[in-house]
Design a protein around this motif. Structure first.
Motif, mmCIF file in Angstrom:
data_model
loop_
_atom_site.group_PDB
_atom_site.id
_atom_site.type_symbol
_atom_site.label_atom_id
_atom_site.label_comp_id
_atom_site.label_asym_id
_atom_site.label_seq_id
_atom_site.Cartn_x
_atom_site.Cartn_y
_atom_site.Cartn_z
ATOM 1 N N GLU A 27 -21.996 -36.147 22.275
ATOM 2 C CA GLU A 27 -21.218 -34.922 22.463
ATOM 3 C C GLU A 27 -19.907 -35.205 23.174
ATOM 4 O O GLU A 27 -18.864 -34.645 22.810
ATOM 5 C CB GLU A 27 -22.031 -33.905 23.261
ATOM 6 N N GLU A 28 -19.939 -36.068 24.160
ATOM 7 C CA GLU A 28 -18.717 -36.412 24.883
ATOM 8 C C GLU A 28 -17.751 -37.180 23.988
ATOM 9 O O GLU A 28 -16.535 -36.959 24.036
ATOM 10 C CB GLU A 28 -19.049 -37.207 26.129
ATOM 11 N N ALA A 29 -18.274 -38.083 23.157
ATOM 12 C CA ALA A 29 -17.415 -38.851 22.252
ATOM 13 C C ALA A 29 -16.762 -37.932 21.229
ATOM 14 O O ALA A 29 -15.568 -38.055 20.946
ATOM 15 C CB ALA A 29 -18.220 -39.947 21.567
ATOM 16 N N VAL A 30 -17.536 -36.999 20.677
ATOM 17 C CA VAL A 30 -16.987 -36.061 19.697
ATOM 18 C C VAL A 30 -15.905 -35.199 20.345
ATOM 19 O O VAL A 30 -14.852 -34.963 19.761
ATOM 20 C CB VAL A 30 -18.110 -35.195 19.087
ATOM 21 N N SER A 31 -16.146 -34.757 21.551
ATOM 22 C CA SER A 31 -15.167 -33.954 22.268
ATOM 23 C C SER A 31 -13.875 -34.742 22.483
ATOM 24 O O SER A 31 -12.773 -34.216 22.285
ATOM 25 C CB SER A 31 -15.739 -33.503 23.607
ATOM 26 N N PHE A 32 -14.006 -35.994 22.883
ATOM 27 C CA PHE A 32 -12.843 -36.857 23.095
ATOM 28 C C PHE A 32 -12.064 -37.036 21.795
ATOM 29 O O PHE A 32 -10.835 -36.914 21.774
ATOM 30 C CB PHE A 32 -13.293 -38.216 23.632
ATOM 31 N N LEU A 33 -12.770 -37.305 20.709
ATOM 32 C CA LEU A 33 -12.106 -37.518 19.427
ATOM 33 C C LEU A 33 -11.444 -36.243 18.921
ATOM 34 O O LEU A 33 -10.374 -36.300 18.308
ATOM 35 C CB LEU A 33 -13.097 -38.070 18.401
ATOM 36 N N ASN A 34 -12.050 -35.101 19.158
ATOM 37 C CA ASN A 34 -11.421 -33.836 18.773
ATOM 38 C C ASN A 34 -10.122 -33.624 19.537
ATOM 39 O O ASN A 34 -9.128 -33.168 18.971
ATOM 40 C CB ASN A 34 -12.369 -32.658 19.012
ATOM 41 N N GLY A 35 -10.135 -33.949 20.820
ATOM 42 C CA GLY A 35 -8.916 -33.847 21.615
ATOM 43 C C GLY A 35 -7.833 -34.766 21.098
ATOM 44 O O GLY A 35 -6.663 -34.379 20.992
ATOM 45 N N PHE A 36 -8.207 -35.978 20.737
ATOM 46 C CA PHE A 36 -7.253 -36.926 20.174
ATOM 47 C C PHE A 36 -6.706 -36.399 18.848
ATOM 48 O O PHE A 36 -5.520 -36.523 18.557
ATOM 49 C CB PHE A 36 -7.913 -38.292 19.979
#
Length: 60
Positions: A27-36
């Protein structure tokens, strides 16, 4: 094997960030990638506007 280490470094950086949310690693990785992705979209929009302005200035 090198790519796995890079991926783990990214996950570790996300987990150790100042904004620990208690979410899972995925979930944290997906959130980071969405922000990017949002940043990339903003840059693309800016470049398109810049290109359109140059083309208008050149009369094309």
């Amino acid at each position: 094997m090198h790519y796995i280490e890079i991926g783990q470094d990214i996950v570790d950086a996300i987990k150790g960030g100042a904004e620990g949310t208690g979410a899972s690693d995925a979930e944290e990785a997906v959130s980071f990638l969405n922000g990017f992705g949002e940043i990339a979209k903003t840059i693309a929009t800016y470049l398109k506007q810049f290109y359109d302005a140059i083309m208008k200035w050149m009369g094309k």
